[in-house]
Design a protein around this motif. Sequence first.
Motif, PDB file in Angstrom:
ATOM      1  N   PRO A  45      33.618  38.789  46.999  1.00  0.00           N
ATOM      2  CA  PRO A  45      34.173  38.078  48.151  1.00  0.00           C
ATOM      3  C   PRO A  45      34.351  36.586  47.860  1.00  0.00           C
ATOM      4  O   PRO A  45      33.855  36.096  46.844  1.00  0.00           O
ATOM      5  CB  PRO A  45      33.092  38.289  49.223  1.00  0.00           C
ATOM      6  N   GLY A  46      35.056  35.889  48.737  1.00  0.00           N
ATOM      7  CA  GLY A  46      35.140  34.426  48.648  1.00  0.00           C
ATOM      8  C   GLY A  46      36.419  33.900  48.028  1.00  0.00           C
ATOM      9  O   GLY A  46      37.113  34.607  47.297  1.00  0.00           O
ATOM     10  N   LYS A  47      36.728  32.644  48.343  1.00  0.00           N
ATOM     11  CA  LYS A  47      37.939  32.001  47.807  1.00  0.00           C
ATOM     12  C   LYS A  47      37.740  31.580  46.360  1.00  0.00           C
ATOM     13  O   LYS A  47      38.675  31.530  45.583  1.00  0.00           O
ATOM     14  CB  LYS A  47      38.289  30.760  48.646  1.00  0.00           C
ATOM     15  N   GLU A  48      36.484  31.232  46.032  1.00  0.00           N
ATOM     16  CA  GLU A  48      36.164  30.860  44.653  1.00  0.00           C
ATOM     17  C   GLU A  48      35.419  32.019  44.013  1.00  0.00           C
ATOM     18  O   GLU A  48      34.510  32.587  44.625  1.00  0.00           O
ATOM     19  CB  GLU A  48      35.272  29.615  44.643  1.00  0.00           C
ATOM     20  N   ILE A  49      35.821  32.364  42.795  1.00  0.00           N
ATOM     21  CA  ILE A  49      35.126  33.467  42.109  1.00  0.00           C
ATOM     22  C   ILE A  49      34.599  32.983  40.758  1.00  0.00           C
ATOM     23  O   ILE A  49      35.137  32.057  40.155  1.00  0.00           O
ATOM     24  CB  ILE A  49      36.027  34.721  41.952  1.00  0.00           C
ATOM     25  N   ARG A  50      33.528  33.625  40.319  1.00  0.00           N
ATOM     26  CA  ARG A  50      32.857  33.233  39.075  1.00  0.00           C
ATOM     27  C   ARG A  50      33.453  34.061  37.945  1.00  0.00           C
ATOM     28  O   ARG A  50      33.353  35.284  37.932  1.00  0.00           O
ATOM     29  CB  ARG A  50      31.364  33.491  39.223  1.00  0.00           C
TER      30      ARG A  50
END
Length: 280
Positions: A202-207
Amino acid sequence: NSSEKEDIDEVSLDLPPTKRLYYEQPESSEFEAQVLDVIENKIVLDQTLFYPEGGGQPADHGTLSVNDYVARVADVQIINGVIVHETDSDYGFKKGDTVKGKVDWVRRMAHSRHHTATHIVNEAAKSVLGNHIWQTGAQKFTDRARLDLTHFKRITDDEFREIELRANKSVMANMPVHIDWMDRVKAEKKYGFVLYQGGVPPGKEIRILQVGKDVEACGGTHVSNTGLIGPIKLIKTERIQDGVERIEYSAGEAAVLRIQDRDELLNRSAEALRVSPEHL
Protein backbone atom coordinates in the motif's frame (compact mmCIF):
# COMPACT_ATOMS: atom_id res chain seq x y z
CA ASN A 1 -8.95 -13.79 19.62
CA SER A 2 -11.16 -11.59 17.43
CA SER A 3 -12.40 -9.32 20.26
CA GLU A 4 -8.78 -8.55 21.23
CA LYS A 5 -8.01 -7.73 17.61
CA GLU A 6 -11.01 -5.36 17.51
CA ASP A 7 -9.71 -3.65 20.68
CA ILE A 8 -6.35 -3.08 19.01
CA ASP A 9 -8.00 -1.90 15.78
CA GLU A 10 -10.02 0.68 17.70
CA VAL A 11 -7.04 1.90 19.73
CA SER A 12 -4.70 2.03 16.73
CA LEU A 13 -7.06 4.42 14.93
CA ASP A 14 -6.29 7.10 17.55
CA LEU A 15 -2.52 6.62 17.48
CA PRO A 16 0.08 8.05 15.08
CA PRO A 17 1.94 5.64 12.76
CA THR A 18 4.89 4.05 14.54
CA LYS A 19 8.32 5.30 13.43
CA ARG A 20 9.96 2.29 11.78
CA LEU A 21 13.54 2.32 13.04
CA TYR A 22 14.26 -1.05 11.39
CA TYR A 23 14.41 0.83 8.05
CA GLU A 24 16.43 3.79 9.37
CA GLN A 25 18.87 1.72 11.46
CA PRO A 26 19.04 -1.71 9.78
CA GLU A 27 22.23 -2.68 11.66
CA SER A 28 20.91 -1.80 15.15
CA SER A 29 19.41 -4.25 17.64
CA GLU A 30 18.80 -1.95 20.66
CA PHE A 31 16.70 1.19 21.01
CA GLU A 32 14.75 3.42 23.41
CA ALA A 33 11.13 4.47 22.93
CA GLN A 34 8.09 5.98 24.67
CA VAL A 35 5.02 3.89 25.51
CA LEU A 36 1.99 5.40 23.74
CA ASP A 37 -0.55 2.80 24.82
CA VAL A 38 -0.94 -0.49 26.68
CA ILE A 39 -3.78 -2.87 25.80
CA GLU A 40 -3.54 -5.84 28.19
CA ASN A 41 -0.24 -7.50 27.17
CA LYS A 42 0.13 -5.45 23.97
CA ILE A 43 2.43 -2.43 23.90
CA VAL A 44 2.39 0.43 21.36
CA LEU A 45 5.55 2.58 21.17
CA ASP A 46 6.33 5.83 19.34
CA GLN A 47 9.17 4.06 17.47
CA THR A 48 10.54 0.53 17.18
CA LEU A 49 13.28 -1.68 15.76
CA PHE A 50 10.97 -4.72 15.94
CA TYR A 51 9.94 -5.85 12.47
CA PRO A 52 6.21 -6.73 12.33
CA GLU A 53 5.09 -9.86 10.47
CA GLY A 54 4.57 -9.16 6.77
CA GLY A 55 5.69 -9.97 3.23
CA GLY A 56 6.28 -13.62 4.11
CA GLN A 57 8.72 -12.61 6.86
CA PRO A 58 7.93 -13.58 10.48
CA ALA A 59 7.95 -10.98 13.25
CA ASP A 60 11.06 -10.18 15.27
CA HIS A 61 11.31 -11.49 18.83
CA GLY A 62 13.23 -9.98 21.73
CA THR A 63 12.65 -8.03 24.95
CA LEU A 64 11.17 -4.75 26.20
CA SER A 65 12.31 -3.48 29.60
CA VAL A 66 11.50 -0.62 31.94
CA ASN A 67 13.74 -0.18 35.01
CA ASP A 68 14.38 -3.78 36.17
CA TYR A 69 11.24 -5.23 34.63
CA VAL A 70 11.79 -7.27 31.45
CA ALA A 71 9.09 -8.71 29.17
CA ARG A 72 9.58 -11.00 26.21
CA VAL A 73 8.20 -9.89 22.84
CA ALA A 74 6.50 -12.95 21.32
CA ASP A 75 4.76 -11.37 18.32
CA VAL A 76 4.69 -8.04 16.47
CA GLN A 77 1.88 -6.92 14.14
CA ILE A 78 1.21 -3.74 12.16
CA ILE A 79 -2.34 -2.36 11.97
CA ASN A 80 -3.03 0.84 10.01
CA GLY A 81 0.64 1.82 10.34
CA VAL A 82 0.64 1.27 14.12
CA ILE A 83 3.04 -1.45 15.34
CA VAL A 84 1.77 -3.57 18.24
CA HIS A 85 4.21 -5.59 20.40
CA GLU A 86 2.66 -8.63 22.08
CA THR A 87 4.51 -9.50 25.30
CA ASP A 88 4.39 -12.47 27.65
CA SER A 89 2.84 -10.48 30.52
CA ASP A 90 0.23 -7.78 31.03
CA TYR A 91 1.81 -5.58 33.70
CA GLY A 92 4.95 -3.52 34.20
CA PHE A 93 4.34 -0.98 31.43
CA LYS A 94 2.25 2.20 31.45
CA LYS A 95 1.70 5.15 29.11
CA GLY A 96 4.58 7.61 29.10
CA ASP A 97 7.22 5.08 30.22
CA THR A 98 10.59 5.11 28.48
CA VAL A 99 11.41 1.52 27.55
CA LYS A 100 14.51 -0.19 26.24
CA GLY A 101 13.97 -2.62 23.40
CA LYS A 102 16.32 -5.39 22.31
CA VAL A 103 15.79 -7.44 19.15
CA ASP A 104 16.86 -11.12 19.00
CA TRP A 105 19.61 -10.49 16.45
CA VAL A 106 20.34 -14.14 15.56
CA ARG A 107 16.68 -14.59 14.54
CA ARG A 108 16.59 -11.27 12.64
CA MET A 109 19.78 -12.09 10.69
CA ALA A 110 18.46 -15.55 9.77
CA HIS A 111 15.29 -13.94 8.38
CA SER A 112 17.26 -11.20 6.57
CA ARG A 113 19.59 -13.76 4.97
CA HIS A 114 16.65 -15.86 3.81
CA HIS A 115 14.77 -12.80 2.53
CA THR A 116 17.68 -11.54 0.41
CA ALA A 117 18.35 -15.15 -0.70
CA THR A 118 14.74 -15.31 -1.95
CA HIS A 119 15.41 -12.44 -4.38
CA ILE A 120 18.60 -14.18 -5.56
CA VAL A 121 16.95 -17.59 -6.03
CA ASN A 122 14.09 -15.89 -7.91
CA GLU A 123 16.55 -14.25 -10.33
CA ALA A 124 18.59 -17.47 -10.71
CA ALA A 125 15.40 -19.45 -11.47
CA LYS A 126 14.35 -16.86 -14.04
CA SER A 127 17.73 -17.05 -15.79
CA VAL A 128 17.57 -20.88 -15.91
CA LEU A 129 13.84 -21.50 -16.57
CA GLY A 130 12.98 -18.40 -18.62
CA ASN A 131 11.46 -14.94 -18.16
CA HIS A 132 7.90 -16.32 -18.08
CA ILE A 133 8.20 -17.34 -14.43
CA TRP A 134 6.37 -15.23 -11.88
CA GLN A 135 6.62 -15.34 -8.10
CA THR A 136 3.26 -16.32 -6.63
CA GLY A 137 4.33 -16.53 -3.00
CA ALA A 138 7.26 -16.76 -0.59
CA GLN A 139 7.73 -17.59 3.08
CA LYS A 140 10.84 -17.18 5.21
CA PHE A 141 11.79 -19.02 8.40
CA THR A 142 14.99 -19.05 10.46
CA ASP A 143 16.11 -22.45 9.10
CA ARG A 144 14.77 -22.34 5.53
CA ALA A 145 12.63 -20.45 3.03
CA ARG A 146 10.40 -21.30 0.09
CA LEU A 147 9.55 -19.62 -3.17
CA ASP A 148 6.54 -20.45 -5.35
CA LEU A 149 6.94 -19.81 -9.09
CA THR A 150 4.69 -20.20 -12.12
CA HIS A 151 6.26 -22.73 -14.48
CA PHE A 152 4.50 -24.99 -16.99
CA LYS A 153 6.53 -28.13 -16.22
CA ARG A 154 8.52 -29.80 -13.47
CA ILE A 155 11.98 -28.44 -12.66
CA THR A 156 14.54 -31.06 -13.76
CA ASP A 157 17.52 -32.22 -11.68
CA ASP A 158 19.91 -30.37 -14.03
CA GLU A 159 17.89 -27.14 -13.74
CA PHE A 160 17.77 -27.55 -9.96
CA ARG A 161 21.57 -27.80 -9.76
CA GLU A 162 22.04 -24.89 -12.18
CA ILE A 163 19.70 -22.61 -10.16
CA GLU A 164 21.66 -23.49 -6.99
CA LEU A 165 25.01 -22.79 -8.67
CA ARG A 166 23.88 -19.44 -10.12
CA ALA A 167 22.41 -18.37 -6.78
CA ASN A 168 25.73 -19.07 -5.05
CA LYS A 169 27.67 -17.24 -7.77
CA SER A 170 25.48 -14.19 -7.02
CA VAL A 171 26.41 -14.53 -3.34
CA MET A 172 30.13 -14.79 -4.17
CA ALA A 173 29.90 -11.74 -6.44
CA ASN A 174 29.33 -9.82 -3.17
CA MET A 175 26.85 -7.45 -4.85
CA PRO A 176 25.43 -4.50 -2.91
CA VAL A 177 21.75 -4.63 -2.01
CA HIS A 178 20.20 -1.30 -3.10
CA ILE A 179 17.14 -0.01 -1.26
CA ASP A 180 15.27 3.18 -2.23
CA TRP A 181 11.90 4.73 -1.44
CA MET A 182 10.22 5.80 -4.69
CA ASP A 183 6.99 7.41 -5.80
CA ARG A 184 4.74 4.53 -6.89
CA VAL A 185 3.90 5.98 -10.32
CA LYS A 186 7.56 6.75 -11.10
CA ALA A 187 8.63 3.28 -9.95
CA GLU A 188 5.98 1.60 -12.14
CA LYS A 189 7.09 3.66 -15.16
CA LYS A 190 10.75 2.81 -14.58
CA TYR A 191 10.48 -0.90 -13.74
CA GLY A 192 7.00 -2.07 -14.79
CA PHE A 193 4.70 -4.41 -12.91
CA VAL A 194 7.51 -6.94 -12.34
CA LEU A 195 7.92 -4.84 -9.16
CA TYR A 196 4.89 -6.54 -7.68
CA GLN A 197 6.06 -10.16 -7.88
CA GLY A 198 6.10 -10.36 -4.11
CA GLY A 199 2.72 -8.63 -3.77
CA VAL A 200 1.41 -5.07 -4.08
CA PRO A 201 2.28 -2.88 -1.06
CA PRO A 202 0.00 0.00 0.00
CA GLY A 203 0.93 3.69 -0.08
CA LYS A 204 2.06 6.37 -2.53
CA GLU A 205 5.71 5.71 -1.75
CA ILE A 206 7.04 2.18 -2.11
CA ARG A 207 10.31 0.61 -0.99
CA ILE A 208 12.27 -0.69 -3.98
CA LEU A 209 14.85 -3.38 -3.49
CA GLN A 210 17.41 -4.19 -6.17
CA VAL A 211 19.78 -7.18 -6.03
CA GLY A 212 21.61 -7.70 -9.33
CA LYS A 213 18.89 -7.81 -12.00
CA ASP A 214 16.07 -8.54 -9.55
CA VAL A 215 13.99 -5.43 -8.74
CA GLU A 216 10.93 -5.73 -6.49
CA ALA A 217 8.81 -3.69 -4.13
CA CYS A 218 9.71 -5.21 -0.77
CA GLY A 219 9.13 -4.18 2.83
CA GLY A 220 11.29 -6.87 4.44
CA THR A 221 14.65 -6.70 6.17
CA HIS A 222 17.75 -7.56 4.15
CA VAL A 223 21.51 -7.91 4.39
CA SER A 224 23.53 -5.01 2.94
CA ASN A 225 25.42 -7.13 0.40
CA THR A 226 24.96 -10.63 -1.00
CA GLY A 227 28.21 -11.95 0.52
CA LEU A 228 26.61 -11.75 3.97
CA ILE A 229 24.05 -14.39 2.97
CA GLY A 230 26.61 -17.19 3.03
CA PRO A 231 25.92 -20.42 1.12
CA ILE A 232 22.50 -21.12 -0.41
CA LYS A 233 21.50 -24.81 -0.41
CA LEU A 234 18.49 -25.84 -2.47
CA ILE A 235 16.65 -28.60 -0.58
CA LYS A 236 13.85 -29.71 -2.87
CA THR A 237 11.32 -28.69 -5.47
CA GLU A 238 7.69 -29.81 -5.60
CA ARG A 239 4.56 -29.16 -7.64
CA ILE A 240 2.07 -27.47 -5.29
CA GLN A 241 -0.67 -26.89 -7.87
CA ASP A 242 -1.08 -26.99 -11.63
CA GLY A 243 1.54 -24.65 -13.12
CA VAL A 244 3.21 -23.70 -9.80
CA GLU A 245 6.58 -25.05 -8.66
CA ARG A 246 7.84 -24.59 -5.09
CA ILE A 247 11.58 -24.34 -4.40
CA GLU A 248 12.73 -24.83 -0.81
CA TYR A 249 16.21 -23.72 0.30
CA SER A 250 18.35 -22.75 3.27
CA ALA A 251 20.82 -19.87 3.53
CA GLY A 252 23.79 -19.01 5.75
CA GLU A 253 24.35 -21.06 8.89
CA ALA A 254 21.10 -22.95 8.20
CA ALA A 255 22.53 -24.08 4.84
CA VAL A 256 25.72 -25.37 6.48
CA LEU A 257 23.66 -27.34 9.03
CA ARG A 258 21.52 -28.73 6.19
CA ILE A 259 24.65 -29.91 4.31
CA GLN A 260 26.06 -31.47 7.50
CA ASP A 261 22.80 -33.35 8.08
CA ARG A 262 22.94 -34.72 4.52
CA ASP A 263 26.57 -35.79 4.99
CA GLU A 264 25.74 -37.54 8.26
CA LEU A 265 22.84 -39.38 6.62
CA LEU A 266 25.12 -40.47 3.76
CA ASN A 267 27.91 -41.60 6.11
CA ARG A 268 25.56 -43.53 8.40
CA SER A 269 23.88 -45.23 5.44
CA ALA A 270 27.27 -46.17 3.98
CA GLU A 271 28.39 -47.52 7.36
CA ALA A 272 25.23 -49.61 7.73
CA LEU A 273 25.85 -51.18 4.30
CA ARG A 274 29.61 -51.45 4.93
CA VAL A 275 30.58 -49.53 1.80
CA SER A 276 32.24 -46.18 1.23
CA PRO A 277 29.97 -43.17 0.59
CA GLU A 278 31.27 -43.10 -3.00
CA HIS A 279 30.12 -46.69 -3.56
CA LEU A 280 26.75 -46.14 -1.95
